[in-house]
Scaffold this motif. Structure first.
Motif, PDB file in Angstrom:
ATOM      1  N   VAL A   1      -8.731  -1.295  -5.673  1.00 29.37           N
ATOM      2  CA  VAL A   1      -8.287  -2.508  -5.159  1.00 29.37           C
ATOM      3  C   VAL A   1      -8.226  -1.880  -3.413  1.00 29.37           C
ATOM      4  O   VAL A   1      -7.774  -1.420  -4.068  1.00 29.37           O
ATOM      5  CB  VAL A   1      -7.570  -3.472  -6.021  1.00 29.37           C
ATOM      6  N   ALA A   2      -8.393  -3.038  -2.815  1.00 29.72           N
ATOM      7  CA  ALA A   2      -7.988  -2.478  -1.439  1.00 29.72           C
ATOM      8  C   ALA A   2      -6.726  -3.600  -1.390  1.00 29.72           C
ATOM      9  O   ALA A   2      -6.675  -4.948  -1.208  1.00 29.72           O
ATOM     10  CB  ALA A   2      -8.441  -2.784  -0.328  1.00 29.72           C
ATOM     11  N   ASP A   3      -5.438  -2.908  -0.487  1.00 29.39           N
ATOM     12  CA  ASP A   3      -4.364  -3.914  -0.457  1.00 29.39           C
ATOM     13  C   ASP A   3      -4.374  -3.624   1.550  1.00 29.39           C
ATOM     14  O   ASP A   3      -4.376  -3.222   1.508  1.00 29.39           O
ATOM     15  CB  ASP A   3      -3.090  -3.552  -0.844  1.00 29.39           C
ATOM     16  N   PRO A   4      -5.219  -4.649   1.841  1.00 29.85           N
ATOM     17  CA  PRO A   4      -4.914  -4.684   3.534  1.00 29.85           C
ATOM     18  C   PRO A   4      -3.501  -4.908   3.881  1.00 29.85           C
ATOM     19  O   PRO A   4      -3.429  -4.754   5.192  1.00 29.85           O
ATOM     20  CB  PRO A   4      -6.087  -5.320   3.531  1.00 29.85           C
ATOM     21  N   SER A   5      -3.158  -5.502   3.231  1.00 30.04           N
ATOM     22  CA  SER A   5      -1.666  -5.846   3.870  1.00 30.04           C
ATOM     23  C   SER A   5      -0.277  -5.131   3.972  1.00 30.04           C
ATOM     24  O   SER A   5      -0.066  -4.670   4.842  1.00 30.04           O
ATOM     25  CB  SER A   5      -1.366  -7.059   2.626  1.00 30.04           C
ATOM     26  N   GLN A   6      -0.255  -4.658   3.335  1.00 35.33           N
ATOM     27  CA  GLN A   6       1.032  -3.024   2.568  1.00 35.33           C
ATOM     28  C   GLN A   6       0.372  -1.926   3.553  1.00 35.33           C
ATOM     29  O   GLN A   6       0.998  -1.548   4.314  1.00 35.33           O
ATOM     30  CB  GLN A   6       1.278  -2.502   1.539  1.00 35.33           C
ATOM     31  N   ALA A   7      -0.696  -1.868   3.072  1.00 40.52           N
ATOM     32  CA  ALA A   7      -1.420  -0.882   4.777  1.00 40.52           C
ATOM     33  C   ALA A   7      -1.531  -1.399   5.490  1.00 40.52           C
ATOM     34  O   ALA A   7      -1.313  -0.333   6.143  1.00 40.52           O
ATOM     35  CB  ALA A   7      -2.893  -0.918   3.583  1.00 40.52           C
TER      36      ALA A   7
END
Ligand code: PEP
Ligand code: MN
Length: 345
Positions: free
Chosen positions: A270-276
């Motif tokens: 899964v990718a988390d572009p928000s925290q990233a």
């Protein structure tokens, strides 16, 4: 494992290395070169034998001992060459379709959560995110609504039909989280909390394991191994950005790392572009990069009024921004042969 002897090591030195290997029930296979001798170790290294590298390297005539297989088993593609698919209330993560999880960083109130939950569902998300127990760098900031937050998540789930993912921060809260949620999130700060990993390894619920913000991919996969080794085979990984020298973004989304994890492991990623990224304007481009690079799912923070969010407002999309991103992702996902997973209703 391969043991490289120091140049000039005597035959009796090679023999003592081979004796140790045999004592552990393994088979030594020496290759005597013109300058150096190398000893191959044949046989499975179990936990008790794991200290062998240190033991061997403490011999003065051993240059180094090098493992040739990866330090994890169940998380590896060698164990399962195909892909693991995790099914949560009919939503399949790791299958042919791209899954979108969305919702607020933190559950703040009934109104905020329900408005967001309905909006993300309408836009095509199939899993609702929301934190009830929040990790925080400062002990004085908001730490979530706790059990009340879980109850609100369960209510939003009943209203929308969306299954819920929430973070379990403390082993003592596990039972409560299991009661109300469908997927448990292990946050970046807890990736190496081995007691917690072991405990969720005995949970009946799927686990989303975030990568530690300063962890290598092998450390991340070994953390997954803790959960898998306890018998919970429903583990998904989450790339949420790592710490680098860059200060323009909160973290650096490691697209390389995500692709390596997809290659080395059968677990969904899964990718988390928000925290990233830490910035709303970066969430759409990084979401698209992640989908293009093969992410199985995205987890995105959305807030009806980010300016007044109690946590992570700067990186939360507004509802119209999320709708626009979903429209773009629909096209992109189809282009990379990963159509969006949508609810039947
Ligand atoms: C979050 O998802 O809101 C969060 C705190 O994540 P992380 O553990 O990646 O910082
Ligand atoms: Mn957050």
């Amino acid at each position: 494992m391969i043991v490289v002897m120091k140049a000039g090591a005597a035959r009796k030195d090679v023999d003592s290395v081979m004796d140790l290997i045999r004592e552990l029930g393994l088979r030594p296979q020496p290759i005597f070169g013109a300058e150096r001798t190398i000893v191959g170790v044949v046989g499975a290294l179990d936990e008790e034998k794991a200290g062998l590298i240190e033991q061997l390297e403490s011999f003065p005539f051993v240059d180094r001992a090098v493992p040739v297989s990866r330090p994890y088993k169940f998380a590896s593609r060698d164990w399962r060459p195909g892909k693991t698919i995790i099914e949560v209330n009919g939503v399949k993560i790791g299958g042919p379709q791209l899954v979108i999880m969305a919702g607020p960083c933190t559950v703040e109130s009934r109104g905020q959560l329900l408005e967001t939950a309905h909006a993300v569902k309408e836009a095509g998300a199939t899993i609702l995110r929301g934190g009830a127990f929040k990790p925080s760098t400062s002990p004085y900031s908001f730490h979530g609504l706790g059990r009340q937050g879980l109850e609100l998540l369960a209510e939003a789930s009943r209203e929308t039909g969306l299954p819920v993912i929430t973070e379990v921060l403390d082993p003592d809260d596990l039972a409560a989280c299991e009661e109300f949620a469908n997927i448990l999130q292990i946050g970046t700060r807890n990736m190496a909390n081995f007691a917690l990993l072991r405990k969720v390894g005995r949970s009946r619920l799927p686990i989303m394991l975030k990568r530690g913000m300063a962890s290598t991919i092998d450390e991340w996969l070994q953390a997954a191994e803790y959960i898998l080794a306890e018998g919970n085979s429903n583990v998904m990984l989450c790339e949420r950005g790592i710490r680098t020298f860059e200060t323009s973004t909160r973290n650096t989304f490691d697209v390389n790392g995500m692709a390596v994890a997809l290659e080395r492991s059968h677990l969904p990623v899964v990718a988390d572009p928000s925290q990233a990224t830490g910035h709303r304007y970066l969430v759409p481009p990084v979401s698209k990069a992640a989908v293009a690079a093969g992410a199985d799912a995205l987890i995105i923070e959305v807030h009806p009024d980010p300016a007044h969010a109690k946590k992570d407002g700067a990186q939360s999309l507004t509802i119209p921004e999320f709708q626009k991103l979903m429209a773009d992702l629909k096209i992109l996902a189809a282009a990379v042969n990963r159509p969006l997973s949508m609810q039947d209703s």
